[in-house]
Scaffold this active site. Sequence first.
Site, PDB file in Angstrom:
ATOM      1  N   SER A 232       0.974  -1.137   0.066  1.00 35.56           N
ATOM      2  CA  SER A 232       0.022  -0.176   0.148  1.00 35.56           C
ATOM      3  C   SER A 232       1.029   1.162  -0.187  1.00 35.56           C
ATOM      4  O   SER A 232       1.738   1.184  -0.839  1.00 35.56           O
ATOM      5  CB  SER A 232      -0.965  -0.110   1.111  1.00 35.56           C
ATOM      6  OG  SER A 232      -2.008   0.933   0.913  1.00 35.56           O
ATOM      7  N   ASP A 326      -8.541  -4.398  -6.440  1.00 34.78           N
ATOM      8  CA  ASP A 326      -8.268  -3.662  -5.250  1.00 34.78           C
ATOM      9  C   ASP A 326      -8.995  -2.301  -5.470  1.00 34.78           C
ATOM     10  O   ASP A 326      -9.072  -1.692  -6.311  1.00 34.78           O
ATOM     11  CB  ASP A 326      -6.865  -3.099  -5.369  1.00 34.78           C
ATOM     12  CG  ASP A 326      -6.261  -2.319  -4.578  1.00 34.78           C
ATOM     13  OD1 ASP A 326      -6.837  -2.101  -3.691  1.00 34.78           O
ATOM     14  OD2 ASP A 326      -5.001  -2.111  -4.591  1.00 34.78           O
ATOM     15  N   HIS A 360      -7.342  -5.510  -1.453  1.00 33.69           N
ATOM     16  CA  HIS A 360      -6.442  -4.537  -1.179  1.00 33.69           C
ATOM     17  C   HIS A 360      -5.335  -5.389  -0.282  1.00 33.69           C
ATOM     18  O   HIS A 360      -4.140  -5.291  -0.578  1.00 33.69           O
ATOM     19  CB  HIS A 360      -6.847  -3.258  -0.744  1.00 33.69           C
ATOM     20  CG  HIS A 360      -5.556  -2.150  -0.356  1.00 33.69           C
ATOM     21  ND1 HIS A 360      -4.599  -1.802  -1.638  1.00 33.69           N
ATOM     22  CD2 HIS A 360      -5.063  -1.739   0.596  1.00 33.69           C
ATOM     23  CE1 HIS A 360      -3.979  -1.031  -1.050  1.00 33.69           C
ATOM     24  NE2 HIS A 360      -4.059  -0.911   0.055  1.00 33.69           N
TER      25      HIS A 360
END
Length: 416
Positions: A232, A326, A360
């Site tokens: 991330s 995602d 994600h």
Amino acid sequence: MAYSQIRLKILPSVRCLFDKLVQVKVEGLAPHKMVELRSKLVDDKGVIFKASALYKADETGKVDVCRAPSLGGSYTGVEPMGFLWAMAPETPHHRFMKKNVSSPTLVEIEALSGETGELLASETNERGYMTEGMKRIPVRDGRIRGVLFIPPGKGPFPGILDLYTLGGRLTEPRASLLANKGFVVLALAYYGFQDLPKKPPNLDLEYFEEAVTYLRRQPEVKGPGIGIISISHSVALALSMSSFLSGISATVCINGCNANTVIPLHYKDIVFPPLSPVIKNARFTDSGLVDIRDVVPDPTLEKNRASLIPIERASCQFLFAVSEDDRNWRSAFFAKQAAAMLKNHGKESFQVVSYPKAGHFLDVPHMPYCPSGFHAAAGRAVVFGGEPKAHSEAQLDLWERVQEFFKRHLDNKSTY
């Protein structure tokens, strides 16, 4: 039915490491009887996670979760670890939290009568994070703050720097579980932890440089180069380190962006401003949550290029792992751009692995799937995408790939 004859077994043992598969069996049932399996854990924030599934005993009165399909509940079909990855929090939008990995996560599993709901048998699966003899050393060295994990046995071992998510502060499970595989791993906090600023005006790459130097000088770490694993927000930090710092041989980037976001990044006299979010691209889902997938703009557009990380400078190997569903941002698009940038500069030092229906937060195997949660930059709950089963399978696959990638590139024949 003589309940005293009914047994719930967790094989090979009730104690295991978190990333390990176990076999759950119920024995002593009446033939073909329906039985409900319920699982429950309480995380370090006190949030309860639960899953349940309905099974039918075979003609011998047994249920083997590794062979029998769930007929309904939190998951269906043959899912040996569904009792864990399909768990959902009782508090909405909460992600499983394990702060200190010195103690195991306790997963209670109960077998109940499918007809009456009566408790028939129960057992607790103790899922640990550190193998016997592993050292967990809190790090306060100069400016750097984190935790160092050193595996047992005769070193030296390859070294890995573990960077987590924007809201993560310091997260230990992945680092400790990776160290069990024969790596020295430094889980590094970069803001909002201990005396690190809660809202830093900018991040300094020199801080991360200190962490690389610290890790490389540990006597248990073999050279010449170290690895980085990022996810991330921290992917841009990992890409920056790979581009500007020496001593990095292999970098794993999970669902990240190829440009700086959220907080300005400084290195010497260079400044990478964060990309400006396009707020009008956010939309609401049917459930009233925010989908921010298209908020972060294309970093290769002329007006955004100051934020783009110049990864063509990097001499390490890259593994880009992306989830096609995602919803945090367009990680597959950004990874494609990063790969193209390397290729355009004559570099084949990368691989991209893509997971079609994953969301994600690709984490360690069996980690409860997180469909939505509070987003540190958005300041509210957002959707993270994915389907639970596909996401769980992606986590399993990626975990093996990450180990194999680091083993291949962090030996003495390293590319550094």
